[in-house]
Design an enzyme around this catalytic site. Structure first.
Site, PDB file in Angstrom:
ATOM      1  NE  ARG A  33      42.243  43.745  46.663  1.00  0.00           N
ATOM      2  CZ  ARG A  33      41.685  42.588  46.293  1.00  0.00           C
ATOM      3  NH1 ARG A  33      42.314  41.791  45.438  1.00  0.00           N
ATOM      4  NH2 ARG A  33      40.508  42.225  46.755  1.00  0.00           N
ATOM      5  NE  ARG A  34      43.320  41.965  50.206  1.00  0.00           N
ATOM      6  CZ  ARG A  34      43.920  41.407  49.166  1.00  0.00           C
ATOM      7  NH1 ARG A  34      45.107  41.858  48.767  1.00  0.00           N
ATOM      8  NH2 ARG A  34      43.355  40.419  48.523  1.00  0.00           N
ATOM      9  CE1 TYR A  49      30.799  33.995  37.298  1.00  0.00           C
ATOM     10  CE2 TYR A  49      32.708  32.804  38.109  1.00  0.00           C
ATOM     11  CZ  TYR A  49      32.149  33.731  37.242  1.00  0.00           C
ATOM     12  OH  TYR A  49      32.932  34.397  36.349  1.00  0.00           O
ATOM     13  CG  HIS A  59      35.689  43.723  39.258  1.00  0.00           C
ATOM     14  ND1 HIS A  59      34.851  43.622  38.166  1.00  0.00           N
ATOM     15  CD2 HIS A  59      35.842  42.448  39.725  1.00  0.00           C
ATOM     16  CE1 HIS A  59      34.522  42.357  37.973  1.00  0.00           C
ATOM     17  NE2 HIS A  59      35.100  41.630  38.906  1.00  0.00           N
ATOM     18  CG  PHE A  60      34.976  42.430  45.440  1.00  0.00           C
ATOM     19  CD1 PHE A  60      35.073  41.184  44.868  1.00  0.00           C
ATOM     20  CD2 PHE A  60      34.774  42.518  46.811  1.00  0.00           C
ATOM     21  CE1 PHE A  60      34.949  40.043  45.635  1.00  0.00           C
ATOM     22  CE2 PHE A  60      34.648  41.390  47.577  1.00  0.00           C
ATOM     23  CZ  PHE A  60      34.731  40.148  46.994  1.00  0.00           C
ATOM     24  CG  HIS A  61      32.648  47.746  46.549  1.00  0.00           C
ATOM     25  ND1 HIS A  61      33.945  47.390  46.815  1.00  0.00           N
ATOM     26  CD2 HIS A  61      32.040  47.903  47.764  1.00  0.00           C
ATOM     27  CE1 HIS A  61      34.119  47.346  48.134  1.00  0.00           C
ATOM     28  NE2 HIS A  61      32.984  47.647  48.727  1.00  0.00           N
ATOM     29  CG  HIS A  88      36.602  33.352  39.980  1.00  0.00           C
ATOM     30  ND1 HIS A  88      36.882  34.685  39.941  1.00  0.00           N
ATOM     31  CD2 HIS A  88      35.750  33.122  38.956  1.00  0.00           C
ATOM     32  CE1 HIS A  88      36.249  35.246  38.915  1.00  0.00           C
ATOM     33  NE2 HIS A  88      35.549  34.316  38.305  1.00  0.00           N
TER      34      HIS A  88
END
Length: 533
Positions: A423-424, A211, A358-360, A207
């Site tokens: 996902r994946r 950042y 979300h990641f994208h 995580h």
């Protein structure tokens, strides 16, 4: 520039893999030459999530420190090159194993999926190389402090040190996982590894990695964008406080990625969810600071009314427009992050393609659009070229193509995730024609969006090549804003890393000591009768 070249080679290769992924997921395309879907997925994740980001960030940070704290000494420059070549060698090793289909373990490389030991060693070298390169940057900042006692250090250099400090502490977790678990296991030195421990060590790092991507974008927002729009930095103190808070609250929060895993006591999950929500504070501080900067700059140019300042922003300047769109999209991205980290809501979307959507929005839009915007002035500045009106117009088009493509792809991922799509997973793994049919329209939408994103990559790389070798020669500014004269004096404690390191160590010990102790104590017995740890 060496770092930036590697970063954008990774962008092209990883983007190509991403295009292949969405085409396969649409159900209307099959990979040729026996290439596996999970092989392509690993290429996409590793090259874009780890290699593109790390190399671009280090290229930008080296330039930032040199520009604000002074030219690197010969020793610092040598350390920077050593770090670069170690990272590059590690990248080549890991990439070779993925291409040989010996490491199709995705960028999270979860056990019990096992990769070739060369893959794990390669990723270890990327981390070690980044430590060496980061040390060179920190040494230049420390040297400035010694040369200028009792003065507040340059804001941009301070931010670089914060980001590298967070990265070093965070990567200790993944380094321990690889060196003490995955490498010995892949070499056959141990029979099995404790999977829960390996995942916990990964997410101790995983995580904070988010950042590590985000803070260089914040550096551009805080220190570069005000100069581009003709304004000043709203508050030096607020900017430093936001970065200190990110350092404190970005690492002891990884367990919120493991909320559905039974081996961690719920009380410790609760502690880490609370700490995760604390990260919203520096993000809100940043939003306040940026919009205050925009408003003050607009009003200094004669803007009237509540939103008149919006008209005064340089919407036709790609150096501003691309990062601004990244800021705007960070609003829904941040809201999705709160869903991911909330225990009850996470139960619905955990391990669905919602998380990918979300990641994208975060790294693949907020961060990468800011990096694109930074490249439009950084590359010509370093190469002695000019960012022409024609290339600027292309930059605006590229940003619009990217935003439209991501809106289509990410929205369909979020909706499909709410409907339960994993996902994946490849289209062929969905377990039945009826289930696959339910999600088919969303996967076609993802293919359309992903194709637009690939077109956006091609447009950007065209601009990049022109800025490196073919744009007219000249001088492009490295735009660094001045602090607003109305800003309060920066308190010395914000630069006292001894205080913040003690608090950071305390937070990490509180968040991780007992969970890891429990995992080791309750580990299953191996075939030889001892604990797997």
């Amino acid at each position: 520039m060496a770092h930036i070249y590697v970063a954008f080679i990774a962008l092209f290769l990883g983007g190509t893999a991403g295009l292949l992924q969405v085409l396969v997921r649409s159900g209307h395309f099959e990979l040729p030459f026996g290439i596996g879907y999970y092989q392509v997925l690993t290429v996409h994740g590793v090259l874009l999530g780890l290699i593109l980001t790390t190399f671009f960030i280090y290229g930008f940070q080296i330039a930032a420190v040199s520009r604000t704290s002074g030219t690197l000494s010969n020793k610092q420059r040598l350390l920077g090159w050593i770090g670069f070549w170690i990272m590059t060698a590690g990248t080549a090793m890991a990439a070779a194993m993925v291409l040989l289909n010996e490491a199709s373990v995705l960028y999270t490389f979860y056990a019990p999926l096992q990769a070739h030991w060369i893959y794990y060693l390669g990723l270890t070298l990327v981390i070690v190389g980044s430590w060496i390169g980061g040390l060179a940057q920190a040494m230049r900042w420390i040297q400035w402090r010694k040369e200028n006692p009792k003065q507040t250090s340059p804001l941009l250099s301070f931010m670089v040190v914060c980001n590298n400090l967070m990265w070093f502490v965070a990567t200790l977790g993944v380094a321990a996982e690889v060196l003490f678990q995955l490498l010995p296991w892949s070499l056959g030195l141990v029979e099995r590894v404790d999977i829960l421990l390996s995942r916990t060590l990964f997410w101790y790092f995983g995580h904070a990695l988010v950042y590590f991507w985000l803070l260089p974008a914040y550096m551009v927002w805080y220190t570069i964008i005000p100069k581009i729009i003709g304004g000043k930095i709203f508050s030096d103190s607020l900017a430093r406080l936001a970065f200190i808070l990110f350092v404190l609250f970005s690492i002891p929060v990884g367990v919120h990625h493991q909320l559905t895993e039974p081996g961690i006591d719920p009380s410790w999950k609760y502690v880490q969810v609370v700490l995760t929500m604390m990260v919203s504070i520096p993000s809100l501080l940043t939003a306040f600071s940026m919009f205050a900067t925009f408003e003050l700059a607009g009003r200094s140019k004669g803007a009237k009314g509540l939103f008149g300042w919006l008209k005064k922003l340089p919407w036709g300047d790609a150096r501003f427009f691309a990062p601004f769109m990244g800021m705007l999209i960070f609003i829904p991205a941040g809201a999705g992050g709160i869903v991911n980290a909330s225990n009850q809501m996470n139960q619905l979307i955990h391990n669905t393609i919602w998380v990918t959507g979300h990641f994208h929005l975060t790294v693949a839009t907020t961060v990468i659009l800011t990096f694109f915007g930074a490249a439009y002035w950084l590359v010509p500045h370093l190469r002695g070229r000019v960012f022409t009106k024609e290339l600027n117009r292309l930059g605006i088009i590229q940003t619009i193509v990217w935003v439209v493509g991501m809106a289509i792809m990410s929205s369909s991922m979020h909706i499909e995730g709410l409907l339960g799509a994993p996902r994946r997973s490849a289209f062929s793994d969905y377990g039945g024609a009826e289930i696959a049919k339910t999600w088919a329209s969303y996967q076609v939408a993802q293919a359309v969006g992903g194709t637009l994103l690939f077109i956006g990559i091609i447009i950007f790389l065209y601009i990049f090549v022109k800025l490196c070798w073919f744009a007219p020669k000249g001088e492009e500014e490295f735009p660094i804003a001045e602090i607003s004269p109305q800003a309060e004096k920066t308190p010395a404690i914000l630069e006292n890393f001894k205080v913040w390191l003690v608090i950071l160590a305390a937070l990490i010990l509180i968040a991780y000591t007992f969970p890891i102790y429990d995992i080791i104590q309750n580990a299953p017995l191996g075939s030889k009768g001892y604990k797997l740890w």
